[in-house]
Design a protein around this motif. Sequence first.
Motif, mmCIF file in Angstrom:
data_model
loop_
_atom_site.group_PDB
_atom_site.id
_atom_site.type_symbol
_atom_site.label_atom_id
_atom_site.label_comp_id
_atom_site.label_asym_id
_atom_site.label_seq_id
_atom_site.Cartn_x
_atom_site.Cartn_y
_atom_site.Cartn_z
ATOM 1 N N TRP A 123 0.836 -1.209 0.000
ATOM 2 C CA TRP A 123 0.000 0.000 0.000
ATOM 3 C C TRP A 123 0.871 1.259 0.000
ATOM 4 O O TRP A 123 0.538 2.249 -0.668
ATOM 5 C CB TRP A 123 -0.928 0.016 1.203
ATOM 6 N N ALA A 131 -9.785 -10.107 7.460
ATOM 7 C CA ALA A 131 -9.043 -10.271 6.194
ATOM 8 C C ALA A 131 -9.920 -10.836 5.078
ATOM 9 O O ALA A 131 -9.842 -10.394 3.934
ATOM 10 C CB ALA A 131 -7.834 -11.176 6.422
ATOM 11 N N GLN A 190 -10.090 0.340 14.679
ATOM 12 C CA GLN A 190 -9.377 -0.939 14.690
ATOM 13 C C GLN A 190 -9.421 -1.535 16.099
ATOM 14 O O GLN A 190 -9.136 -0.827 17.079
ATOM 15 C CB GLN A 190 -7.928 -0.717 14.255
ATOM 16 N N ASP A 191 -9.773 -2.799 16.210
ATOM 17 C CA ASP A 191 -9.818 -3.530 17.489
ATOM 18 C C ASP A 191 -10.980 -3.105 18.379
ATOM 19 O O ASP A 191 -11.074 -3.576 19.522
ATOM 20 C CB ASP A 191 -8.517 -3.369 18.296
ATOM 21 N N THR A 208 3.062 -11.719 11.777
ATOM 22 C CA THR A 208 1.975 -12.066 12.691
ATOM 23 C C THR A 208 2.467 -12.084 14.141
ATOM 24 O O THR A 208 1.663 -12.209 15.060
ATOM 25 C CB THR A 208 1.365 -13.439 12.351
ATOM 26 N N GLY A 255 -3.935 0.285 10.442
ATOM 27 C CA GLY A 255 -3.537 1.679 10.295
ATOM 28 C C GLY A 255 -2.368 2.066 11.182
ATOM 29 O O GLY A 255 -1.442 2.767 10.746
ATOM 30 N N ASP A 256 -2.392 1.612 12.450
ATOM 31 C CA ASP A 256 -1.306 2.019 13.352
ATOM 32 C C ASP A 256 0.047 1.549 12.838
ATOM 33 O O ASP A 256 1.037 2.283 12.902
ATOM 34 C CB ASP A 256 -1.580 1.528 14.786
ATOM 35 N N THR A 314 -9.600 -12.387 12.086
ATOM 36 C CA THR A 314 -8.523 -11.423 12.321
ATOM 37 C C THR A 314 -9.031 -10.221 13.116
ATOM 38 O O THR A 314 -8.223 -9.387 13.535
ATOM 39 C CB THR A 314 -7.915 -10.937 10.996
ATOM 40 N N PRO A 328 -7.347 3.925 13.027
ATOM 41 C CA PRO A 328 -6.803 3.288 14.243
ATOM 42 C C PRO A 328 -7.762 3.319 15.439
ATOM 43 O O PRO A 328 -7.700 2.432 16.288
ATOM 44 C CB PRO A 328 -5.528 4.098 14.507
ATOM 45 N N GLN A 346 -9.297 6.056 7.330
ATOM 46 C CA GLN A 346 -8.306 7.077 7.014
ATOM 47 C C GLN A 346 -7.740 6.742 5.643
ATOM 48 O O GLN A 346 -7.287 5.621 5.405
ATOM 49 C CB GLN A 346 -7.199 7.095 8.075
ATOM 50 N N THR A 377 0.174 -8.398 13.051
ATOM 51 C CA THR A 377 -0.950 -8.196 12.144
ATOM 52 C C THR A 377 -1.201 -9.485 11.387
ATOM 53 O O THR A 377 -0.261 -10.229 11.105
ATOM 54 C CB THR A 377 -0.688 -7.050 11.159
ATOM 55 N N ALA A 378 -2.450 -9.735 11.109
ATOM 56 C CA ALA A 378 -2.791 -10.789 10.165
ATOM 57 C C ALA A 378 -2.255 -10.413 8.792
ATOM 58 O O ALA A 378 -1.958 -9.245 8.517
ATOM 59 C CB ALA A 378 -4.307 -10.966 10.103
ATOM 60 N N ASN A 379 -2.121 -11.400 7.927
ATOM 61 C CA ASN A 379 -1.839 -11.122 6.536
ATOM 62 C C ASN A 379 -3.109 -10.658 5.836
ATOM 63 O O ASN A 379 -4.215 -10.874 6.322
ATOM 64 C CB ASN A 379 -1.283 -12.377 5.859
ATOM 65 N N ASN A 380 -2.924 -9.999 4.695
ATOM 66 C CA ASN A 380 -4.048 -9.572 3.859
ATOM 67 C C ASN A 380 -4.994 -8.603 4.548
ATOM 68 O O ASN A 380 -6.202 -8.592 4.285
ATOM 69 C CB ASN A 380 -4.822 -10.800 3.324
ATOM 70 N N VAL A 381 -4.448 -7.816 5.459
ATOM 71 C CA VAL A 381 -5.173 -6.664 6.008
ATOM 72 C C VAL A 381 -4.167 -5.523 6.110
ATOM 73 O O VAL A 381 -2.960 -5.728 6.067
ATOM 74 C CB VAL A 381 -5.770 -6.918 7.413
ATOM 75 N N VAL A 382 -4.717 -4.306 6.277
ATOM 76 C CA VAL A 382 -3.870 -3.159 6.625
ATOM 77 C C VAL A 382 -4.305 -2.663 7.990
ATOM 78 O O VAL A 382 -5.468 -2.269 8.169
ATOM 79 C CB VAL A 382 -3.990 -2.035 5.584
ATOM 80 N N TYR A 386 -12.518 -8.338 2.818
ATOM 81 C CA TYR A 386 -12.208 -7.347 1.780
ATOM 82 C C TYR A 386 -12.919 -7.751 0.485
ATOM 83 O O TYR A 386 -13.518 -6.923 -0.187
ATOM 84 C CB TYR A 386 -10.703 -7.244 1.553
ATOM 85 N N THR A 408 -6.746 -13.193 15.565
ATOM 86 C CA THR A 408 -5.612 -14.041 15.229
ATOM 87 C C THR A 408 -5.358 -13.951 13.734
ATOM 88 O O THR A 408 -6.296 -13.767 12.958
ATOM 89 C CB THR A 408 -5.871 -15.500 15.618
ATOM 90 N N ALA A 409 -4.093 -14.041 13.376
ATOM 91 C CA ALA A 409 -3.751 -14.230 11.979
ATOM 92 C C ALA A 409 -4.283 -15.575 11.518
ATOM 93 O O ALA A 409 -4.569 -16.459 12.325
ATOM 94 C CB ALA A 409 -2.236 -14.178 11.799
ATOM 95 N N ALA A 420 -8.594 3.357 1.518
ATOM 96 C CA ALA A 420 -8.462 3.826 2.900
ATOM 97 C C ALA A 420 -8.386 2.616 3.816
ATOM 98 O O ALA A 420 -8.891 1.535 3.481
ATOM 99 C CB ALA A 420 -9.646 4.700 3.302
ATOM 100 N N PHE A 421 -7.752 2.806 4.963
ATOM 101 C CA PHE A 421 -7.702 1.724 5.942
ATOM 102 C C PHE A 421 -8.638 2.054 7.104
ATOM 103 O O PHE A 421 -9.049 3.210 7.292
ATOM 104 C CB PHE A 421 -6.270 1.463 6.424
ATOM 105 N N VAL A 422 -8.984 1.029 7.859
ATOM 106 C CA VAL A 422 -9.788 1.237 9.057
ATOM 107 C C VAL A 422 -9.036 2.188 9.978
ATOM 108 O O VAL A 422 -7.843 2.002 10.245
ATOM 109 C CB VAL A 422 -10.056 -0.103 9.759
ATOM 110 N N ASN A 460 -12.202 -5.091 10.106
ATOM 111 C CA ASN A 460 -10.965 -5.415 9.381
ATOM 112 C C ASN A 460 -10.667 -6.909 9.379
ATOM 113 O O ASN A 460 -9.527 -7.334 9.629
ATOM 114 C CB ASN A 460 -9.781 -4.634 9.987
#
Lengths: 293, 293
Positions: A25, B274, B236-237, A109, A176-177, B109, B233, B251, A169-174, B277, B169-170, B229-231, B272
Amino acid sequence: MSSPTAVRRVLLAGGTHGNEWIGAWLVRKWQHDARSIQRQGFDTAVLLANPPAVERGVRYLDQDLNRSFDDPRADGASWEERRAREILEDFGAGGRTPVDVVLDLHTTTANMGLSYIITNLDPFNLRMAAWVARREPGLRVYAWIDETLPKSALSTIVPRGATIEVGPTANNVVRGDLLLGTERVVGHCLDFIEASARDDWTPQPEKLEVFMHLRSYDYPRDASGAVTAFVHPKLQDADYQPLGPGDPIFQSLDGETLFYEGEAPVYPVFVNEAAYYEKAIAFSVTRREILWV
Amino acid sequence: MSSPTAVRRVLLAGGTHGNEWIGAWLVRKWQHDARSIQRQGFDTAVLLANPPAVERGVRYLDQDLNRSFDDPRADGASWEERRAREILEDFGAGGRTPVDVVLDLHTTTANMGLSYIITNLDPFNLRMAAWVARREPGLRVYAWIDETLPKSALSTIVPRGATIEVGPTANNVVRGDLLLGTERVVGHCLDFIEASARDDWTPQPEKLEVFMHLRSYDYPRDASGAVTAFVHPKLQDADYQPLGPGDPIFQSLDGETLFYEGEAPVYPVFVNEAAYYEKAIAFSVTRREILWV
């Protein structure tokens, strides 16, 4: 500095692993608008390293690209071997547009926070690490010097550079932090390169905490190779935390706990990284050292 | 009880998504040693739902198996459609060994902790949820009742059952804490089924907090469909945390913040994830309700 050569071109690479989206990205962002990565005195190139793997959301098609740079053949059977040769012919020492520094952007991960991985102790690399660490509290410097990465990773096609590794982080996500943290670390690196090229640059020796690679541990497996235990909840997420004899490291599916028996204290990294099950790595351990750089 | 039918057989399924390893590992464990899932009064079958996807570490080969149970064809073009038909012919209402309750084990995830997903408000399901929630502090009950899951998920091939969804979890790893939590939740469900079958079972009405599905939101995308854009922060979570107008939700890569503008308060889930998407879901929102069950 180990190398008197001035930095004329820096390479920022992402998508070396196609399911690690933050780098991919950021490359996309910088290809659209390069202002945030421009500095005085050198050019910055950006590279989406493995486009078809990014497109499919997989780590690689045929083999791990980030283990493919040790003399890859242009007529190799695997896509990644051929791609590694292409990248070397573009950006390697004898390439069309050779670069002097490579920064390669990864995610994990494992709970490694913002990690800065070096594969040699070149003074340029140590000083850049110290510059970044001073500006990014919490960043950890991991010297992964073993028989694999220092020869075969994208960040090692020239002596100067680093792999920026962020997680969990998991794969295949973004996340933000972690994307924003990666962007800050890249910015600090570029600031360092710009500052170090100035005629009036007079670095002062400073201390740097470095986690030096010792060895890796595999998961317990049965005769067929199937993993039979998971990382113990007390070791899970405990990257860079001290580990000593008697600490639990695995728990088998039938409830048995396995304990660490090696030297101490060590500091684990890459605890339960998804991509390393196939590499026979449940976690690696490091020794903490303070270097004057 | 909505259904006077006694429970004679329960199905525990894992590996419905091949990259969600906790369920697949628990199925492997129970195939080797079923003692922990045996109860009085009914049989418990275990199923590795998508073995080739587990073998390859991918969510699915051709299409999402957990969206394939709405009248799949035995001669369907996709592996998962044919597999769904096989599973129905084994365990569905008219199958060879029909089951009365299905528990399907998943990971996410997203930061959903231990989540218990129901797809209808059958009193048996609500009472089982309440039984489990009372014994597992922190477990959340999410009623995902929309146009998709209630018809096409493995847990919906019979009216009674649940999807157990744990995170964050990943994919392609096993987190010990979440594996152990999943195992506890399954144990509570089996205990409930055993208790509810007793002649002297006299349930007392009790309160149950349920997060009722409202709708889903996609990521901002460009004309080509690429996510831009990403989720944010702050979201997120923040699964199951109240969200209201003016709260940041996305963002963009160039720094613009997008804000939530819908009704309030709502409680997001699957933030978010995975795998979503491709389903055009950045997060879903729910309404919190207290039911007497």
